[in-house]
Design a protein around this motif. Structure first.
Motif, short mmCIF file in Angstrom:
data_model
loop_
_atom_site.label_atom_id
_atom_site.label_comp_id
_atom_site.label_asym_id
_atom_site.label_seq_id
_atom_site.Cartn_x
_atom_site.Cartn_y
_atom_site.Cartn_z
N PHE A 43 0.82 -1.19 0.00
CA PHE A 43 0.00 0.00 0.00
C PHE A 43 0.87 1.26 0.00
CE2 PHE A 43 -3.18 -3.04 1.16
CZ PHE A 43 -4.35 -2.53 0.61
N PHE A 44 0.20 2.35 -0.27
CA PHE A 44 0.90 3.62 -0.34
C PHE A 44 1.52 3.98 1.02
CE2 PHE A 44 2.01 7.24 -2.65
CZ PHE A 44 1.81 8.38 -1.89
N TYR A 45 0.78 3.64 2.09
CA TYR A 45 1.27 3.93 3.42
C TYR A 45 2.02 2.71 3.97
CZ TYR A 45 -2.01 7.88 3.59
OH TYR A 45 -2.68 9.05 3.35
N THR A 46 3.08 2.98 4.70
CA THR A 46 3.72 1.93 5.50
C THR A 46 3.04 1.93 6.87
OG1 THR A 46 5.81 2.34 4.38
CG2 THR A 46 5.89 1.06 6.41
N MET A 47 2.57 0.77 7.29
CA MET A 47 1.75 0.67 8.50
C MET A 47 2.61 0.28 9.71
SD MET A 47 -1.52 1.26 7.80
CE MET A 47 -0.88 2.67 6.90
N PRO A 48 2.49 0.99 10.84
CA PRO A 48 3.24 0.63 12.05
C PRO A 48 3.01 -0.82 12.48
CG PRO A 48 2.28 2.80 12.29
CD PRO A 48 1.72 2.24 11.01
N LEU A 49 1.75 -1.29 12.42
CA LEU A 49 1.46 -2.66 12.84
C LEU A 49 2.19 -3.67 11.96
CD1 LEU A 49 -0.11 -4.73 14.55
CD2 LEU A 49 -2.03 -4.48 12.96
N ASP A 50 2.26 -3.42 10.65
CA ASP A 50 2.93 -4.34 9.74
C ASP A 50 4.43 -4.41 10.03
OD1 ASP A 50 0.45 -4.51 8.67
OD2 ASP A 50 0.91 -3.44 6.81
N VAL A 51 5.03 -3.26 10.26
CA VAL A 51 6.46 -3.23 10.56
C VAL A 51 6.74 -3.95 11.88
CG1 VAL A 51 8.43 -1.72 11.09
CG2 VAL A 51 6.83 -1.11 9.26
N PHE A 52 5.89 -3.72 12.86
CA PHE A 52 6.05 -4.34 14.18
C PHE A 52 6.00 -5.88 14.05
CE2 PHE A 52 4.53 -5.92 18.26
CZ PHE A 52 5.33 -5.23 19.18
N GLU A 53 5.01 -6.39 13.32
CA GLU A 53 4.86 -7.83 13.20
C GLU A 53 5.96 -8.44 12.34
OE1 GLU A 53 0.65 -8.40 12.07
OE2 GLU A 53 0.47 -9.20 14.11
N LYS A 54 6.40 -7.71 11.33
CA LYS A 54 7.52 -8.20 10.53
C LYS A 54 8.79 -8.28 11.37
CE LYS A 54 10.01 -9.44 7.04
NZ LYS A 54 9.95 -10.81 6.53
N ALA A 55 9.01 -7.29 12.20
CA ALA A 55 10.17 -7.30 13.08
C ALA A 55 10.10 -8.46 14.06
CB ALA A 55 10.27 -5.98 13.84
N ARG A 56 8.93 -8.71 14.58
CA ARG A 56 8.78 -9.84 15.52
C ARG A 56 9.07 -11.16 14.83
NH1 ARG A 56 3.54 -12.50 18.14
NH2 ARG A 56 4.50 -13.40 20.01
N GLU A 57 8.49 -11.32 13.64
CA GLU A 57 8.72 -12.55 12.87
C GLU A 57 10.21 -12.73 12.56
OE1 GLU A 57 8.06 -13.48 8.31
OE2 GLU A 57 6.15 -13.30 9.35
N THR A 58 10.86 -11.62 12.23
CA THR A 58 12.28 -11.68 11.86
C THR A 58 13.16 -12.07 13.03
OG1 THR A 58 12.00 -10.02 10.13
CG2 THR A 58 14.22 -10.33 10.99
N PHE A 59 13.00 -11.38 14.16
CA PHE A 59 13.89 -11.59 15.30
C PHE A 59 13.61 -12.91 16.02
CE2 PHE A 59 14.12 -6.84 15.02
CZ PHE A 59 15.45 -6.80 14.60
N GLN A 60 12.38 -13.38 15.96
CA GLN A 60 12.08 -14.69 16.56
C GLN A 60 12.79 -15.82 15.82
OE1 GLN A 60 7.77 -14.88 16.56
NE2 GLN A 60 7.66 -14.44 18.75
N ALA A 61 13.07 -15.60 14.54
CA ALA A 61 13.69 -16.65 13.72
C ALA A 61 15.22 -16.65 13.82
CB ALA A 61 13.27 -16.47 12.27
N VAL A 62 15.80 -15.65 14.49
CA VAL A 62 17.26 -15.56 14.58
C VAL A 62 17.75 -16.40 15.75
CG1 VAL A 62 19.25 -14.04 14.88
CG2 VAL A 62 17.25 -13.26 13.58
N PRO A 63 18.61 -17.39 15.51
CA PRO A 63 19.14 -18.20 16.61
C PRO A 63 19.91 -17.33 17.60
CG PRO A 63 19.61 -19.22 14.49
CD PRO A 63 19.10 -17.85 14.19
#
Length: 821
Positions: free
Chosen positions: A558-578
């Motif tokens: 979307f045209f806007y970057t959403m705070p909730l989307d960034v937050f959940e992407k960050a959570r998904e990313t860091f949870q996967a890092v050993p």
């Protein structure tokens, strides 16, 4: 002074506690106006009737299900962000209307449900000027410390409970140990036993009192039989059935079967004072593990055995009492007789139990409750009208609360997702429905300032510590907006994704990226733009610099970057890092804040339309992210302090779960019902066996009665013939033998032809015909004597076969073969 005491009629203990408190208040202030009110009157009438019937049905018949429901309720209360979100059986609106009508100076509750309703009203600012107190009438912890945070004072029955309340984050000024308010006096062992004489009992014989609340729950017949069979010494039993008519009738059915040495007194619902008198005069008390009845026994100083008749809270109570040595627990009715005898014979165990009860009594001081309610200097919690406002008053213990969170959940990097907020109760917070996101590295929070003006300031990102970002009331330099760019907790909720284990190099790269953004801003190369360069865009830039975070979470760009989307992407990313440890925490809006932004809403996202629409429809819906929060900093109405709370019972604080005990896990309802089905099937098999035995016993009794009656009639006719032939003067020995036989016949009939009485009767028959044979020469008499012998042998053989009695010496072979009396 007008005081309302709320109780619950679901249990007699809540009512007794309310009466004791009223008595104590009137002792201190005879002019006080006391109103007792059943909180269950504020339920829907039909729901109330069904609720009570269902409660007792499940409690008495489905113990696994009852315990699982109890544990599930406690778990939910521990995990939810605010217990005001928990469903309530009572109408808060009707309770509020009642309080407005009565206008009390103080209210008090002896039931957790009433205390929770009152606390909810306080949190919604509907009871700001009424003093609220609560007595916890049980001995477990659960989620109940959270109720204490909403009200002015909680009174607990034991110091161990207070310790657990303090460990759960309740401040010491909100909780006191008062003991359980029982309406009994401490008595010594030489207490008068006149009440026993009034019911025909002897004071010198061991006496046991059996009572199980006004509902009379438990297998009273099984308990009585077990007690009777466990001893051959004289024993007196007082069974108080309460309002349980079936229990009362069942005991009357077995009353006539009691052995000679056991005396049973059956009572229905009796005044509490009478029950206390009987317990005081007894040698041992058997009861269920409610909050009040065992406490009364401990005050009186009586050896106590607790029945395992209700799971859930009473199971927790029983385990608490047993751990402190106050009482023993019985888990099998058939063993309670032997357990009772062992306790009555073990002087050392009784001494130890009575010593623990003396310590229990030393903690009792219910005058603390009356002082709290009557003392005008103790007022409801209230705050300054400037609390939470810009340049006003801030929370009192910010540093210690943040330090406690840091200690429990250490952090290198934290992503802060703030909710949207509004002044009105809107479904969509129109000012900014998408919330805000910021990055915390170390103790510095980088948060884009939408008010930043390059002409007036040099920073686009705010560089402030987490204390000011969340709880500050004084603006930093430049253009600031309270609850929007700082002091977030006074106007909105914030979720924090805490990450531990981030390499130092990654931290340095993110710091460098933040500095680069500031340099670009100072050069005019970037600015805040809601469409192209909003808070989520700048947060994403900083996260990408770490080397771990890449791209958007959702395919729809979307045209806007959403705070909730960034937050959940960050959570998904860091949870996967050993090697990375991630935890979700929350910083709740402080309910006492005077900020006009009173409504906090979960942030919406254009990239997640279905999820967002669900929140628009139901503002009170708990999002899946919120349900995974492990700890939070929150506030309660009227208190300027921040409370640290752990929300996941299986997370770090097993020690907080009922005195360092491992927590019992809840099960799926389907699995619980399978367990119940197995238990009921087993009980059904036992029932069939017991029923068969009863039928068999009835057959035995009928056959024995037929034989004994025929034998007695034959002996009587024989004696009449002998007296007619030989004369009364020559048959005195035979008459005396017949009198003795008649006495045994009467005893056998009285005790339903029990083995011992049948044995004695057979002996008297043998004695009778031996006397007849000594001087008998008449042929007719010899024929009668032969007939008596035949009947006697027939009877002996039947007795041997039915009762296991050896006819050679007419003694009982085995107690296992005895007929249950």
């Amino acid at each position: 002074m007008k005081i309302i005491i709320f109780y619950s009629s679901i249990g007699q203990g809540h009512i007794s506690a309310a009466c004791s408190i009223e008595k104590e208040i009137l002792k201190k202030d005879p002019c006080a106006i006391i109103l007792q009110k059943d909180i269950r009157e504020f339920m829907d009438p039909i729901a109330r009737m069904l609720n009570e019937k269902l409660y007792w049905f499940v409690a008495q018949n489905l113990p696994y299900l009852f315990d699982n429901l109890f544990q599930s309720m406690q778990k939910r209360g521990k995990c939810v962000g605010s217990i005001t979100c928990l469903p309530s059986e009572y109408s808060e609106q009707r309770v509020h209307e009642y309080l407005l009508e009565e206008a009390p100076d103080a209210v008090f509750a002896t039931h957790y449900g009433a205390a929770q309703v009152l606390g909810n009203l306080r949190e919604k600012a509907l009871m700001p000027n009424i003093k609220i107190g609560w007595l916890h009438t049980d001995y477990f912890v659960g989620y109940f410390p959270r109720i204490s945070k909403m009200i002015d004072r909680t009174f607990l029955a034991h110091p161990a409970l207070k310790t657990s309340w303090l460990e759960s984050g309740v401040f010491s000024d909100l909780v006191e140990t008062s003991g359980m308010p029982v309406n009994v006096k401490d008595t010594d062992s030489d207490v008068s036993k006149e009440c026993l004489s009034k019911i025909g009992f002897q004071t010198s014989i061991k006496t046991i009192v059996l009572a199980s609340g006004k509902e009379g729950i438990g297998d009273f017949p099984g308990i009585i039989i077990s007690l009777a069979n466990a001893t051959e010494q004289p024993l007196q039993i007082i069974a108080v059935c309460g309002r349980n008519k079936k229990q009362f009738e069942a005991l009357h059915q077995i009353e006539q079967q009691m052995p000679k040495h056991v005396k049973l007194e059956i009572m229905g619902f009796i005044p509490q004072a009478d029950l206390v008198s009987f317990v005081s005069a007894s040698d041992l008390f058997i009861t269920k593990a409610g909050g009040l009845a065992p406490s009364e026994a401990f005050v009186l100083g009586k050896p106590t055995i607790l029945l395992s008749v209700i799971s859930g809270h009473e199971k927790e109570n029983a385990e608490f009492f047993a751990r402190l040595g106050l009482a023993e627990i019985n888990s099998a009715v058939e063993e309670i007789g032997s357990q009772t005898q062992l306790l009555l014979k073990d002087a050392a165990k009784q001494t130890s139990m009575l010593k623990a009860q003396r310590v229990f009594r030393e903690n009792m001081n219910i005058s603390k409750i009356a002082d709290f309610l009557l003392n005008p200097k103790i007022v409801p919690r209230s705050l300054s009208p400037k609390f939470g406002l810009e340049n006003g008053d801030s929370a009192r213990n910010i540093g210690s609360a943040l330090a406690q969170l840091e200690n429990d959940v250490p952090v290198d990097l934290e992503i802060l997702l703030s909710y949207s907020s509004s002044k009105e109760n809107e479904h969509i917070a129109t000012e900014n429905p998408f919330g805000h996101i910021a990055i915390r590295i170390g103790d510095t929070v980088y948060s884009s300032n939408h008010h930043a003006d390059r002409a007036k300031e040099t920073l686009l990102l705010q560089h402030m510590n987490v204390k000011n970002y969340l709880f500050g009331v004084y603006p930093a330099s430049g253009n600031q907006e309270h609850t929007s760019t700082y002091g977030m907790a006074y106007g909105r909720d914030t979720l924090g994704l805490r990450v531990k284990g981030v390499p130092r190099e990654a931290i340095q790269r993110m710091d460098a990226e933040a500095a680069k953004i500031e340099e670009e801003f100072s050069m005019g190369e970037c600015k805040y733009d809601a469409k192209k360069s909003n808070c989520a865009d700048y947060a994403e830039r900083i996260l990408e610099a770490s080397g771990y975070y890449v791209g958007q979470l959702h395919e729809l760009n979307f045209f806007y970057t959403m705070p909730l989307d960034v937050f959940e992407k960050a959570r998904e990313t860091f949870q996967a890092v050993p090697g990375f440890c991630t935890e979700l925490v929350a910083y709740r809006r402080l309910t006492s804040s005077q900020s006009p932004y009173r409504f906090s809403r979960f942030p919406l996202s254009l990239g997640q339309p279905v999820r967002s629409f669900a929140h628009i429809i139901n503002n009170n819906a708990i999002d899946r992210l919120e349900s995974e929060v492990k700890a939070q900093l929150t506030g309660y109405y009227g208190d300027d302090r921040i409370f640290f709370e752990e929300l996941s019972p299986s997370w770090r604080s097993v020690a907080l779960n009922n005195f360092n005990r491992p927590q019992r896990r809840t099960m799926k309802v389907g699995n619980v019902l399978v367990l119940e089905a197995r238990r009921l099937f087993k009980q059904k098999k036992i029932f069939y066996i017991i029923n068969y035995k009863k039928i068999r016993e009835q057959q035995v009794k009928r056959e024995a009665s037929h034989l004994l009656n025929n034998c007695y009639d034959t002996v009587r006719i024989t004696l009449e013939h002998v007296e007619r032939i030989l004369g009364a003067a020559n048959t005195k020995k035979q008459r005396a033998a017949f009198v003795r036989l008649t006495r045994e016949y009467g005893e056998s009939s009285r005790w339903k032809h029990a083995p011992a009485e049948v044995t004695n009767f057979i002996k008297k028959i043998s004695e009778f015909y031996q006397i007849l044979e000594q001087d008998c020469q008449d042929r007719d008499l010899k024929n009668l004597i032969l007939e008596i012998k035949t009947i006697s042998r027939n009877l002996e053989n039947r007795v041997k076969r039915l009762f296991g009695i050896d006819s050679s010496d007419l003694s009982v072979k085995s107690s296992k073969n005895q007929l249950k009396r």
